[in-house]
Design an enzyme around this catalytic site. Sequence first.
Site, PDB file in Angstrom:
ATOM      1  CB  CYS A 248     -19.763  62.170 108.527  1.00 39.26           C
ATOM      2  SG  CYS A 248     -18.382  62.983 109.268  1.00 39.26           S
TER       3      CYS A 248
ATOM      4  CG  HIS B 159     -23.028  62.332 111.845  1.00 41.02           C
ATOM      5  ND1 HIS B 159     -22.713  61.006 111.539  1.00 41.02           N
ATOM      6  CD2 HIS B 159     -21.864  62.997 111.911  1.00 41.02           C
ATOM      7  CE1 HIS B 159     -21.383  60.979 111.363  1.00 41.02           C
ATOM      8  NE2 HIS B 159     -20.830  62.261 111.554  1.00 41.02           N
TER       9      HIS B 159
ATOM     10  CD  GLU C  32     -25.585  58.770 111.526  1.00 39.45           C
ATOM     11  OE1 GLU C  32     -24.279  59.028 112.066  1.00 39.45           O
ATOM     12  OE2 GLU C  32     -25.854  59.377 110.801  1.00 39.45           O
TER      13      GLU C  32
END
EC number: 6.3.5.3
Length: 225
Positions: A84, A202, A204
Site C-alpha cells: 500500500c 494488504h 498482513e
Amino acid sequence: MTVAVLKFGGSNCDRDAVQALADVGVDAELVWYKEGLPTDVSGVLLPGGFSYGDYLRAGAMAARDPIVEEVRERAGKVPILGVCNGAQIGSEAGLTPGAFTVNRSARFQCEHVHLRVETTDTPFTAAFDEGDVVSLPIAHGEGRFETESEAAYEELVATDRVLFRYCDADGNVTDEANPNGSRGNVAGVVGADRTTAVLMPHPERAALADLHAGTDGRGVLEGFA
C-alpha cells in the site's frame, strides 16, 4: 537475522505487519526511519499508512529519505516488499516499475478484492500456483497503477513482472473487477531482481485467522521465510 518493518511518521500498518510475520514464523522488528537499517536484516517490509501525511503525493517524501537509499542498496540481496503506502514508496524510489496514482473513483476505497496470481517466480508468490485466485483487502486513495506508456506496460507483461491482477471470484480479469482503474488490472509488480515487489492490497490484514478476513495473505508473507 530479522525482517525490518520500517516505521515512518504516519505509518499505521507497521505493528500489524510485525504481528502477521510473527504468526507465519518470521522474526520481525520495527525500525524507526531515523535509525537506519540494521546491518544484519534478512528482509525489509515497507508497510501501509500515510508516511509524511501523503503530502506532495503518496510515498513521494518517504522515498527520498536516507533509509530508503539503504533499502535500495539491499535490493537483490534480501527480499523487499512494499504494501500500500509501502508500494507507493517503493515505486517512487524506483525499486519497481510504474507508479500509483489517484483512484479512478477519486475516492478512498476500503474493501475486499479478488486477485489472480500472475507469476510464481518471486518469493511472495511462490506459495501459490499461477492462476490461483486469492482474496485480500484494499484501503487506498491512490492505488491506481500506471506506466508511462503502453509500451512500458507491454514490457512488464513480456518480462513476467506482473505479480497480481484484480479479478472476479472466478479469476476473470474484467473492468468490473478493477476497483481503482489500474492499467491492466495490475495490483502488484516485481522488480528486475525478482526479490523486490510492491502491491496495493494488504496481506498482513488477511493473515490472522482471528480477524475473520481470510488467511490468503499468509502465502505472501511467507516469502520472507
